[in-house]
Design an enzyme around this catalytic site. Structure first.
Site, mmCIF file in Angstrom:
data_model
loop_
_atom_site.group_PDB
_atom_site.id
_atom_site.type_symbol
_atom_site.label_atom_id
_atom_site.label_comp_id
_atom_site.label_asym_id
_atom_site.label_seq_id
_atom_site.Cartn_x
_atom_site.Cartn_y
_atom_site.Cartn_z
ATOM 1 C CE1 TYR A 168 -3.655 3.469 0.840
ATOM 2 C CE2 TYR A 168 -1.610 3.453 2.148
ATOM 3 C CZ TYR A 168 -2.963 3.463 1.249
ATOM 4 O OH TYR A 168 -3.729 5.107 1.176
ATOM 5 N NE ARG A 212 2.390 13.601 11.181
ATOM 6 C CZ ARG A 212 2.187 14.181 10.082
ATOM 7 N NH1 ARG A 212 3.615 15.047 9.814
ATOM 8 N NH2 ARG A 212 1.063 14.484 9.048
ATOM 9 N NE ARG A 225 -10.421 4.292 2.456
ATOM 10 C CZ ARG A 225 -8.943 4.116 1.289
ATOM 11 N NH1 ARG A 225 -8.760 5.837 1.146
ATOM 12 N NH2 ARG A 225 -8.837 2.857 1.260
ATOM 13 C CG PHE A 285 12.944 18.310 -4.015
ATOM 14 C CD1 PHE A 285 11.329 19.916 -3.528
ATOM 15 C CD2 PHE A 285 12.822 17.616 -3.909
ATOM 16 C CE1 PHE A 285 10.396 19.259 -4.177
ATOM 17 C CE2 PHE A 285 10.739 16.923 -4.792
ATOM 18 C CZ PHE A 285 9.938 17.870 -5.073
#
Length: 430
Positions: A168, A212, A225, A285
């Site tokens: 997932y 978290r 969910r 980044f």
């Protein structure tokens, strides 16, 4: 007042906070004049201010591609997250989303607040997408197709095993890592990273978010969910929601520590990925969110507050991470500090203590072997004020005056002042 209290405890946060605020204000001014690009960057600020801030340092073509990539996947995620959409409607949209991005007229009513606006006016995103170079378009289409198919699969599938969990997370975040690596390569600025380490970059961030956000996700209305794997939580409670009840606090913390230990397996790959980056803007980044992730794990570990409210890094510490992260030695230093913080919280009686310490030792060894730790500025310092509180209040007043002045003065000279030494070096978040 909460921020002021944090500054009084951590006065060295003040300067990085000022720099961060100035950078945010400048980023918000840099909205392109074209309607579709203006919409994209304005929406980026609304759905993810931190991300909008940090991509400003990238070259225009790569910045535009990543902006569109982010909004396309955010729109896809909005469809997946909307529990009001019937499964028989949602699944075909997810499966076909990669085709919708080529349609300037397509939009779909779902989501709430800013996400609803994004979906209602998605034609602006499609228009921007169609102006990108073909190499960027191919990457975005491919990742969107694969992610949509993966999301559709898990609409009808529960996360039972840790293998399901990894699968997932691969679909919703690992593919983002692969997509970014391919966009970096398409720009000509980076070699193409192996899929395995690109995947780990996404999995590490996603697993931290899942850990978290337990309480927010379990209390979601009309229907929660959740993606904590049954293989882990069923060792501690009969139902996942039982973790939030006070009578199960000890079990909840043991389960939490199990989840954190699982996430730590990806840290080594993340360090390997970042150490191979060449372009300074791309490096920053990628590096900032990874440091934020290991820092958040250190805060969450053994912390019952994960099941009571929100656990996150204070703003001043976030500002420090953004300000300090310029090279791989800074990353090694941050990972070393936060891993030490986490290790200090490990109780030998915890069911996963041995595995947790082993994974932390592997991270610490990589950081030590870099030979750069003596150059770092530690993130783990005493929390007592080192400045007179009165002086801190004076600094805060000066900050308020400075921000008021910056807001009123939009001249070129002020723009140059705001950019000095910070906006040019601002990092990005994954």
């Amino acid at each position: 007042m909460r921020t002021l209290g944090a500054i009084l405890k951590h006065p060295d946060d003040l300067y990085p906070l000022i720099k961060l605020k100035v950078a945010v204000m400048q980023a918000e001014k840099q909205i392109p004049p074209e309607p579709h690009w203006g919409f994209c960057y304005s929406m980026l600020h609304k759905v993810s201010r931190s991300f909008a801030l940090v991509i400003q340092q990238l070259d225009t073509d790569l910045r535009d591609a990543i902006c569109v990539f982010y909004l396309v996947l955010r729109a896809l995620d909005t469809v997946e997250d909307d529990t009001n959409i019937a499964t028989e409607v949602k699944v075909p949209i997810l499966m076909a989303f990669h085709r919708h991005i080529y349609d300037r007229e397509w939009h779909f009513a779902c989501g709430t607040k800013d996400y609803k606006v994004l979906m209602d006016q998605f034609h602006h995103v499609s228009t921007a997408f169609l102006e990108l170079g073909s190499s960027y378009q191919k990457v975005i289409e491919d990742i969107t197709m694969r992610m949509g198919a993966g999301m559709a699969k898990f609409i009808c599938k529960e996360v039972e095993t840790t293998e399901d969990y990894d699968e997932y997370c691969h679909y919703v975040a690992g593919l983002v890592g692969l997509g970014l690596s391919n966009l970096f390569h398409a720009s000509g600025k980076e070699d193409l990273a192996p899929d395995s380490v690109s995947n780990s970059m996404g999995l590490f961030l996603q697993k931290v978010n899942i850990i978290r956000d337990y309480l927010e996700d379990i209390n979601e209305i009309p229907k929660s969910r959740m993606f904590w794997p049954r293989q882990i939580w069923s060792k501690y409670v009969n139902k996942l929601e039982d973790l939030k009840y006070k009578e199960n606090s000890d079990k909840a913390v043991h389960c939490l520590n199990d989840m954190v230990t699982n996430a730590l397996m990806h840290a080594e790959d993340c360090l390997k990925y970042m150490s191979a980056l060449r372009d300074p803007a791309i490096f920053r980044f990628c590096a900032i969110p990874q440091i934020m992730a290991i820092g958040t794990l250190a805060l969450c570990y053994n912390n019952i507050e994960v099941f009571r409210g929100v656990v996150k890094m204070r703003r001043g510490l976030t500002a420090k991470v953004i300000d300090r992260t310029k090279s791989m030695s800074d990353v090694y230093g941050a990972f070393f500090d936060f891993s030490c913080m986490l290790k200090s919280k490990v109780d030998d009686n915890d069911l996963n203590a041995k595995k947790t310490k082993s994974r932390l030792e592997d991270i610490l060894k990589i950081c030590r072997d870099s030979g750069t730790l003596n150059k770092r500025k530690s993130y783990i310092l005493g929390s007592e004020p080192t400045f007179n509180p009165t002086m801190i209040l004076i600094f805060v007043v000066m900050l308020a005056i400075l921000l008021a002045y910056l807001s009123a003065n939009r001249g070129n000279d002020m723009c140059k002042l705001c950019c000095l030494g910070f906006v040019i070096n601002m990092p990005n978040t994954f």
